[in-house]
Structures are given as structure tokens and as C-alpha cells.
Design a protein around this motif. Structure first.
Motif, mmCIF file in Angstrom:
data_model
loop_
_atom_site.group_PDB
_atom_site.id
_atom_site.type_symbol
_atom_site.label_atom_id
_atom_site.label_comp_id
_atom_site.label_asym_id
_atom_site.label_seq_id
_atom_site.Cartn_x
_atom_site.Cartn_y
_atom_site.Cartn_z
ATOM 1 N N ILE A 169 0.739 -1.391 0.036
ATOM 2 C CA ILE A 169 -0.100 -0.116 0.158
ATOM 3 C C ILE A 169 0.741 1.461 -0.020
ATOM 4 O O ILE A 169 1.761 1.451 0.739
ATOM 5 N N VAL A 170 0.539 2.181 -0.881
ATOM 6 C CA VAL A 170 1.103 3.561 -0.946
ATOM 7 C C VAL A 170 0.082 4.288 -0.515
ATOM 8 O O VAL A 170 -0.876 4.623 -1.152
ATOM 9 N N ILE A 171 0.006 4.982 0.673
ATOM 10 C CA ILE A 171 -1.025 5.746 1.336
ATOM 11 C C ILE A 171 -0.789 7.254 1.361
ATOM 12 O O ILE A 171 0.307 7.536 2.096
ATOM 13 N N CYS A 172 -1.625 8.035 1.071
ATOM 14 C CA CYS A 172 -1.320 9.426 1.213
ATOM 15 C C CYS A 172 -2.628 10.138 1.671
ATOM 16 O O CYS A 172 -3.495 10.590 0.891
ATOM 17 N N HIS A 173 -2.653 10.197 2.935
ATOM 18 C CA HIS A 173 -4.214 10.558 3.543
ATOM 19 C C HIS A 173 -4.031 11.866 4.114
ATOM 20 O O HIS A 173 -3.387 12.067 4.869
ATOM 21 N N ASN A 174 -4.972 12.656 3.589
ATOM 22 C CA ASN A 174 -5.079 14.079 4.156
ATOM 23 C C ASN A 174 -3.853 15.088 3.890
ATOM 24 O O ASN A 174 -3.495 15.901 4.523
ATOM 25 N N VAL A 175 -3.005 14.843 2.745
ATOM 26 C CA VAL A 175 -1.879 15.129 2.464
ATOM 27 C C VAL A 175 -1.321 15.702 1.179
ATOM 28 O O VAL A 175 -1.072 16.735 1.004
ATOM 29 N N ILE A 176 -2.211 15.261 0.179
ATOM 30 C CA ILE A 176 -1.849 15.260 -1.248
ATOM 31 C C ILE A 176 -2.318 16.796 -1.789
ATOM 32 O O ILE A 176 -1.543 17.556 -2.221
ATOM 33 N N GLN A 177 -3.345 17.281 -1.030
ATOM 34 C CA GLN A 177 -3.536 18.729 -1.340
ATOM 35 C C GLN A 177 -2.364 19.785 -0.945
ATOM 36 O O GLN A 177 -2.800 21.159 -1.121
ATOM 37 N N HIS A 178 -1.725 19.406 -0.228
ATOM 38 C CA HIS A 178 -0.611 20.459 0.314
ATOM 39 C C HIS A 178 0.860 20.361 -0.544
ATOM 40 O O HIS A 178 1.688 21.018 -0.023
ATOM 41 N N THR A 179 0.617 19.738 -1.632
ATOM 42 C CA THR A 179 1.723 19.424 -2.558
ATOM 43 C C THR A 179 1.628 20.377 -3.565
ATOM 44 O O THR A 179 0.509 21.069 -3.832
ATOM 45 N N PRO A 180 2.777 20.655 -4.312
ATOM 46 C CA PRO A 180 2.413 21.907 -5.525
ATOM 47 C C PRO A 180 1.282 21.678 -6.541
ATOM 48 O O PRO A 180 0.829 22.387 -7.151
ATOM 49 N N SER A 181 1.228 20.235 -6.745
ATOM 50 C CA SER A 181 0.433 19.679 -7.910
ATOM 51 C C SER A 181 -0.381 18.515 -7.345
ATOM 52 O O SER A 181 0.446 17.244 -7.154
ATOM 53 N N VAL A 182 -1.462 18.478 -7.033
ATOM 54 C CA VAL A 182 -2.265 17.143 -6.817
ATOM 55 C C VAL A 182 -2.213 15.939 -7.747
ATOM 56 O O VAL A 182 -1.879 14.974 -7.645
ATOM 57 N N GLU A 183 -2.136 16.544 -9.008
ATOM 58 C CA GLU A 183 -1.931 15.427 -10.344
ATOM 59 C C GLU A 183 -0.591 15.019 -10.493
ATOM 60 O O GLU A 183 -0.480 13.767 -10.563
ATOM 61 N N LYS A 184 0.520 15.663 -10.318
ATOM 62 C CA LYS A 184 1.868 15.286 -10.231
ATOM 63 C C LYS A 184 2.151 14.448 -8.971
ATOM 64 O O LYS A 184 2.766 13.289 -9.460
ATOM 65 N N THR A 185 1.982 14.660 -8.016
ATOM 66 C CA THR A 185 2.025 14.175 -6.782
ATOM 67 C C THR A 185 1.304 12.498 -7.016
ATOM 68 O O THR A 185 1.964 11.433 -6.717
ATOM 69 N N ALA A 186 0.166 12.387 -7.314
ATOM 70 C CA ALA A 186 -0.642 11.352 -7.373
ATOM 71 C C ALA A 186 0.206 10.440 -8.427
ATOM 72 O O ALA A 186 0.236 9.286 -8.073
#
Length: 343
Positions: A169-186
Motif C-alpha cells: 500500500i502507498v497511502i497519502c491521506h489528508n496530505v496530497i492537497q498540500h503539494t504543489p500539484s495534486v495531479e503530479k504527486t498522485a
């Protein structure tokens, strides 16, 4: 840093293999210092047992407030919230972690990493960019007795892990919105998921349909955050504490939360809990969530459901491998619900 981690690491910029040089080991055989190098000359230090992939100091500064936040608040008091919200509404139970290799992307205080280890995870790799990795993370993990974890200081939109290397599992919970780009990080995090593994994430919602929702988001929440986020840590904390008290006031507290001026969220029941203990939990939740909502971190994206659906389907075209989508799109959706995207 465990020797096992070497099998998964790669240069976040080029994807090249990394060679360990000048290592020093502790009595358990773990690597406490050294340098990770590529053949073309890129190098990354290992300090205090943590490999450091800080390629952009300015990016690190965007999450300074998170390091300050977790070092101050920690998160260990909120395990009941994690169990009844994140776990119950995303995985069903903690059995989902048992025996799995897990990457905790944006692990913050390390509390979730600890809880997944307690749930029987085979190995957890926690990644975080902030300076919490040298403070509260060690405070939570070092005394735990677990040895099957690693901490990496890095940006989660450039994870220093080999493509398709994580079978769990790669989990990113309540975090991805705080990166420069949600799409790039996902896309970067899904890239490290191996066949049979899954990427789990959620993002702050943008729901401004209707006059009242539009006013709350655009005329209250956004302007308020624009002001408060520029204040020193002590003043943001003072505001959060004030809101924590006011949120306890019947009617007024509810009105302020509905207006987006403070944030407490749902407080799970604990059978047999005394009233004073419950009130303390409510106060702590309001202070933490209000601080988190209006903190000085640079990035805080909100995405419409349609945007998240488009993102998920761009990652995985086979809809049978996308789980929780119906629940995630529901209004109101289950608290803590995240999407599960299988490779």
C-alpha cells in the motif's frame, strides 16, 4: 535506516541506482550515516539514520509550518479518529495492513506509521519533507520497539523509490492537497506501486455549488486563511485555541464551524468515557483542525469531485481496480474515506 531500504531506493531525479558509500552502522546493523551516490555524481546524505533527498530548499520551506505543527501537537491522541474514520471508511479494518509493505507518504508526526506497525504491517516506509522527521517522528517511533520501518526526508511528489517496487500500500491521506500539484504527486506515487499493490489517497473537496457554499468558501474561508496563514506560529496557535474554546459554546460553535471560521469535525464516541475527557478531546480536535486549516503552509488545494474522478481514471482505466469511488463521491461522504486504486 535499515539495509532493506537500499533495495527500494533510487535517485528521485534520474531514477538511477544509488550506491552506499562510507556507511556507519549501529549495534543492530542499521545505517546511521553515509552517502547515497549515483554514477553521474548526484549524492544524498544519510544523517541520524534518515536518508535526505532535499533537492529544493525552497520547497522544504513551504512545509515548515507542518513541522512546527506536528512537533507541537503530535497526533497520537487521535488514534480513535484514525480507526473510526480513516480505517473504517477506507479499509474496513486494520487487517488491511497486516503483512503488507506500506509507504506512508507525508507521514507528519509518524503516528499513522506507528499505528500501521501496531496493526501488523510487514514494513513501513514513512516519507515526509518537514523537519518533524528529526523531532516528533523519532519521539513516536524510536521508543516503540519496532525495527521494521524507515524514515525518508523527501518531497512526496518525487519519491526516491524505484518504479513499481511497492507490492503493498502507498497511502497519502489528508496530505496530497498540500503539494504543489495534486495531479503530479498522485502520478508519482502511483508509479511506485507494484502489480497487485494499491495507491490510497484523498483530497480536500471543493464544493461551492449554491449561494451559501460559495460565500462560505470564497468570501470567508479563503480570505480568512490568506490573513491568518501569514501570522507567526504563536498567533495562529492563539487563534486556534480561541476557536477551540468558542467551538464548545452551544449554537455559536456550530454556526462558526458551518461558516468555515473554525474546524472541529466529527468526534467518535468512546464507550464509558467521562464527560471531562470527551470535552478535552473535542477541544484538542478543534484546536488541531483549525490550526491545520489556517496554517502557513503554502499549498492547500481543493478539488471538485469531477476533477478527482478524472485523475483516478487517468491513473487506472480499469474501473474494477478502483475502489470506494461511489462512497467518495457521496454527499456527505463517509468521514476519512479515501480512494483505493489498484495496479
Amino acid at each position: 535506516m535499515t539495509p532493506k531500504l537500499l533495495d527500494y531506493l533510487s535517485d528521485p531525479a534520474s531514477g538511477e541506482e544509488l550506491k552506499l558509500e562510507n556507511p556507519e552502522y549501529d549495534s543492530k546493523g542499521n545505517i546511521i550515516s553515509g552517502v547515497l551516490k549515483t554514477e553521474i555524481g548526484a549524492s544524498y546524505p544519510i544523517k541520524n539514520g534518515i536518508p535526505r533527498f532535499i533537492t529544493d530548499q525552497k520547497l522544504k520551506e513551504t512545509v515548515t509550518s507542518f513541522g512546527d505543527e506536528w512537533n507541537h501537537f503530535n497526533f497520537t491522541d487521535f488514534k480513535i479518529n484514525w480507526l473510526k474514520h480513516t480505517v473504517a471508511n477506507t479499509f474496513g479494518s486494520t487487517e488491511a495492513f497486516r503483512g503488507k509493505m506500506i509507504v506512508d507518504a507525508g507521514g507528519g508526526s509518524g503516528a499513522q506509521t506507528l499505528w500501521m506497525l501496531e496493526s501488523g504491517a510487514d514494513h513501513v516506509i514513512m516519507m515526509d519533507l518537514s523537519h518533524s522527521v528529526d523531532d516528533v517522528v523519532l519521539e513516536n517511533l524510536n521508543p516503540s520497539g519496532f525495527t521494521n520501518y524507515d524514515v525518508i526526508q523527501c518531497s512526496i511528489d518525487m519519491p526516491p523509490l524505484k518504479p513499481r517496487s511497492i507490492p503493498g500500500i502507498v497511502i497519502c491521506h489528508n496530505v496530497i492537497q498540500h503539494t504543489p500539484s495534486v495531479e503530479k504527486t498522485a502520478k508519482a506515487l502511483f508509479e511506485i506501486v507494484a502489480e497487485g499493490g494499491e495507491f490510497v489517497f484523498n483530497c480536500y473537496d471543493l464544493n461551492d455549488k449554491g449561494a451559501l457554499r460559495w460565500i462560505r468558501f470564497h468570501l470567508i474561508q479563503l480570505p480568512l486563511r490568506a490573513v491568518i496563514s501569514r501570522l507567526p506560529f504563536s498567533l495562529i496557535l492563539a487563534y486556534a485555541r480561541l476557536m477551540g474554546v468558542i467551538r464548545m459554546v452551544p449554537v455559536l460553535g456550530i454556526v462558526l464551524e458551518k461558516a468555515g471560521i473554525c474546524i472541529r469535525g466529527d468526534i467518535p464516541d468512546i464507550p464509558g468515557e467521562k464527560t471531562i475527557a470527551l470535552l478535552k478531546r473535542k477541544y484538542k480536535a478543534a484546536v488541531l483542525n483549525t490550526f491545520d486549516g489556517f496554517g502557513s503552509h503554502k499549498y492547500q488545494h481543493h478539488k471538485r469531485i469531477e476533477e478527482i474522478v478524472d485523475l483516478v481514471t487517468s491513473l487506472q482505466s480499469d474501473k474494477t481496480k478502483i475502489h470506494n469511488l461511489e462512497a467518495y463521491c457521496r454527499r456527505p461522504k463517509p468521514i476519512g474515506c479515501a480512494l483505493r486504486v489498484n495496479r
